[in-house]
Design a protein around this motif. Sequence first.
Motif, PDB file in Angstrom:
ATOM      1  N   ARG A 119       0.765  -1.099  -0.072  1.00 13.26           N
ATOM      2  CA  ARG A 119       0.139  -0.047  -0.163  1.00 13.26           C
ATOM      3  C   ARG A 119       0.802   1.243   0.005  1.00 13.26           C
ATOM      4  NH1 ARG A 119      -5.013   1.679   1.401  1.00 13.26           N
ATOM      5  NH2 ARG A 119      -5.416   3.661   2.388  1.00 13.26           N
ATOM      6  N   PRO A 185      -7.176   0.277   5.094  1.00 10.33           N
ATOM      7  CA  PRO A 185      -8.452   0.348   6.076  1.00 10.33           C
ATOM      8  C   PRO A 185      -8.756  -0.868   6.535  1.00 10.33           C
ATOM      9  CG  PRO A 185      -8.574   1.467   3.980  1.00 10.33           C
ATOM     10  CD  PRO A 185      -7.259   0.647   3.827  1.00 10.33           C
ATOM     11  N   GLY A 186      -9.557  -0.854   7.928  1.00 12.81           N
ATOM     12  CA  GLY A 186      -9.878  -2.069   8.402  1.00 12.81           C
ATOM     13  C   GLY A 186      -8.812  -2.864   9.136  1.00 12.81           C
ATOM     14  N   ALA A 190      -5.240   1.671  11.701  1.00 12.01           N
ATOM     15  CA  ALA A 190      -5.875   2.591  10.550  1.00 12.01           C
ATOM     16  C   ALA A 190      -6.294   3.780  11.333  1.00 12.01           C
ATOM     17  CB  ALA A 190      -6.853   1.876   9.973  1.00 12.01           C
ATOM     18  N   GLU A 192      -8.349   7.095  12.294  1.00 11.62           N
ATOM     19  CA  GLU A 192      -9.902   7.176  11.963  1.00 11.62           C
ATOM     20  C   GLU A 192     -10.399   8.190  10.873  1.00 11.62           C
ATOM     21  OE1 GLU A 192     -12.487   6.059  14.184  1.00 11.62           O
ATOM     22  OE2 GLU A 192     -10.745   4.785  14.986  1.00 11.62           O
ATOM     23  N   PRO A 193     -11.270   7.738  10.211  1.00 12.07           N
ATOM     24  CA  PRO A 193     -11.763   8.709   9.013  1.00 12.07           C
ATOM     25  C   PRO A 193     -12.231   9.882   9.726  1.00 12.07           C
ATOM     26  CG  PRO A 193     -13.002   6.716   9.108  1.00 12.07           C
ATOM     27  CD  PRO A 193     -12.414   6.616  10.292  1.00 12.07           C
TER      28      PRO A 193
END
Length: 200
Positions: A119, A185-186, A190, A192-193
């Motif tokens: 990634r 993500p997940g 990760a 936090e949005p």
Amino acid sequence: MMYGTWPELLVVDVEGNGTTPPDLVEIAALPIRDGRPDKTTAKVWLTRPNRPVTPFATRVHGLSNAALADKPAWSEIAAEVHSFLGTAWICAHNAHVDYGVVSAHLPMWQPAGVLDTLRLARKTFPGLSGYSLDALIKHVKPDLSEAPGQRHRAAFDAYATAQLLIAMASRYETWNQLVAAAVPPGLPGAPEPEKDPTLW
């Protein structure tokens, strides 16, 4: 980037027996300290899988059923592996795979976070024709002169992944920027949005 600000981090690589889901046959854990892979405290475990190694898997990593016949079963080394991994961050190439396999074998294990060099490479080097470990080694040209063993064995691949991580991390100013680019993500760690400030 200031490597001294990094939390405890282990680069992890696993090799499996070729079944679905896989049994582990080898796992390597390589600490990164002060911006360098620390081979003096790295660990590699070989383990005899519950199910035989497939011929395809043996062709990839070279570990045969005969070579693993006298190695400990996973149940004999699981506690030691869990203790060594602890709650450190881990890094792996295509981390979903390694994290998934290790989690299946160590259900109580909870790393602080999971960096994925695949990634990270897509963010750091957009436009490459491929992002496999071999493709990135060719692109980044890390120093692998001290890498133990050979390609497709856990210790070598962990060392190569560590050198790729260090090379890419130099392009990020802070640990948080690196995390934002490298944690899928997940997976643990990760970010936090961002919350929409217009919502109550």
